[in-house]
Scaffold this active site. Sequence first.
Site, PDB file in Angstrom:
ATOM      1  N   PRO A   9     -18.261  11.736  12.372  1.00  0.00           N
ATOM      2  CA  PRO A   9     -17.203  11.813  13.371  1.00  0.00           C
ATOM      3  C   PRO A   9     -16.525  13.182  13.471  1.00  0.00           C
ATOM      4  O   PRO A   9     -16.306  13.851  12.472  1.00  0.00           O
ATOM      5  CB  PRO A   9     -16.182  10.760  12.894  1.00  0.00           C
ATOM      6  N   ASN A  10     -16.237  13.525  14.704  1.00  0.00           N
ATOM      7  CA  ASN A  10     -15.478  14.739  15.066  1.00  0.00           C
ATOM      8  C   ASN A  10     -16.274  16.032  14.936  1.00  0.00           C
ATOM      9  O   ASN A  10     -15.783  17.092  15.312  1.00  0.00           O
ATOM     10  CB  ASN A  10     -14.162  14.844  14.265  1.00  0.00           C
ATOM     11  N   ARG A  17     -11.837  21.695  17.410  1.00  0.00           N
ATOM     12  CA  ARG A  17     -11.023  21.158  16.310  1.00  0.00           C
ATOM     13  C   ARG A  17     -10.700  22.253  15.277  1.00  0.00           C
ATOM     14  O   ARG A  17     -11.566  23.080  14.955  1.00  0.00           O
ATOM     15  CB  ARG A  17     -11.738  19.986  15.626  1.00  0.00           C
ATOM     16  N   TYR A  22     -12.937  25.232  10.808  1.00  0.00           N
ATOM     17  CA  TYR A  22     -14.328  24.987  11.213  1.00  0.00           C
ATOM     18  C   TYR A  22     -14.906  26.075  12.113  1.00  0.00           C
ATOM     19  O   TYR A  22     -16.091  26.015  12.443  1.00  0.00           O
ATOM     20  CB  TYR A  22     -14.419  23.618  11.910  1.00  0.00           C
ATOM     21  N   ASN A  73     -24.153  15.191   7.081  1.00  0.00           N
ATOM     22  CA  ASN A  73     -22.744  15.560   6.954  1.00  0.00           C
ATOM     23  C   ASN A  73     -21.968  14.364   7.513  1.00  0.00           C
ATOM     24  O   ASN A  73     -21.771  14.258   8.732  1.00  0.00           O
ATOM     25  CB  ASN A  73     -22.424  16.829   7.734  1.00  0.00           C
ATOM     26  N   ALA A  76     -15.639  12.682   7.881  1.00  0.00           N
ATOM     27  CA  ALA A  76     -14.591  11.922   7.183  1.00  0.00           C
ATOM     28  C   ALA A  76     -15.152  10.696   6.462  1.00  0.00           C
ATOM     29  O   ALA A  76     -14.585  10.247   5.450  1.00  0.00           O
ATOM     30  CB  ALA A  76     -13.506  11.509   8.170  1.00  0.00           C
ATOM     31  N   GLU A  97     -26.710  16.461   1.140  1.00  0.00           N
ATOM     32  CA  GLU A  97     -25.350  16.413   1.700  1.00  0.00           C
ATOM     33  C   GLU A  97     -24.922  17.816   2.135  1.00  0.00           C
ATOM     34  O   GLU A  97     -25.134  18.780   1.391  1.00  0.00           O
ATOM     35  CB  GLU A  97     -24.401  15.907   0.601  1.00  0.00           C
ATOM     36  N   HIS A  99     -21.539  19.999   3.903  1.00  0.00           N
ATOM     37  CA  HIS A  99     -20.191  20.105   4.468  1.00  0.00           C
ATOM     38  C   HIS A  99     -19.957  21.547   4.876  1.00  0.00           C
ATOM     39  O   HIS A  99     -20.273  22.463   4.109  1.00  0.00           O
ATOM     40  CB  HIS A  99     -19.117  19.670   3.466  1.00  0.00           C
ATOM     41  N   ARG A 106     -10.108  21.313  -0.952  1.00  0.00           N
ATOM     42  CA  ARG A 106      -9.194  20.775   0.052  1.00  0.00           C
ATOM     43  C   ARG A 106      -8.374  19.610  -0.522  1.00  0.00           C
ATOM     44  O   ARG A 106      -8.220  19.503  -1.720  1.00  0.00           O
ATOM     45  CB  ARG A 106      -9.987  20.411   1.323  1.00  0.00           C
TER      46      ARG A 106
END
Length: 141
Positions: A9-10, A17, A22, A73, A76, A97, A99, A106
Site C-alpha cells: 500500500p501507498n 507521498r 521516499y 516490499n 505498511a 524483502e 524497503h 524509524r
Amino acid sequence: MKLLVINGPNLNMLGIREKHLYGTQTYEDLKAFIAEKARELGVEVEIFQSNHEGVIVDKIQAAYQQVDGIVINPAAYTHTSVAILDALKAVNIPCAEVHLTDVTKRESFRQISYAGMACEAHFIGLGFEGYARAMEYFAKK
Ligand code: DQA
C-alpha cells in the site's frame, strides 16, 4: 527465470507521498527501473502493486509453482500482516524483502517485519537500488 515483484500500500503514491523520506521519483519510475534491470539481467519480471492485504495474499497464492522468486516490499503490511507471512510460507517460493527507507532507524512500530521472517535476503534503506540488488540476488543464485 521468472520473478514477481510485489509492492504494498501507498507505494503507488511515490513521488507524492512524504518526499523527504521516499524521494521525488514516481511509481512509474520505479516500474521502469525494475523493467530495465530485468532486461539487463535477462530475467522475466511481473510487477504488481496493491493497497489491499487480501489481494496481496491472493497474488502470492497464485504465484505457487509459477515463479522462481518473489521480491516483496509489503510497505505498511510489513509490520502488521501475519496473513502475508503465512502466504509466503505456504507457497515456499524463495523471497527477498525490500524497503526503500531504512526501517531499522524509524519508528518503533516499524521494527518488526512479519514478511521478512519468510525472506532469505533483505535489502533495506537502499531506495530503488534495493529492488535491483534483490533481482541480482536471484539471478546469481
Ligand atoms: C516502506 C517502509 C514501511 O514502513 C512503510 O509503511 C512504507 C514503505 C519502505 O519501502 O521504506 O510504506 O516499506
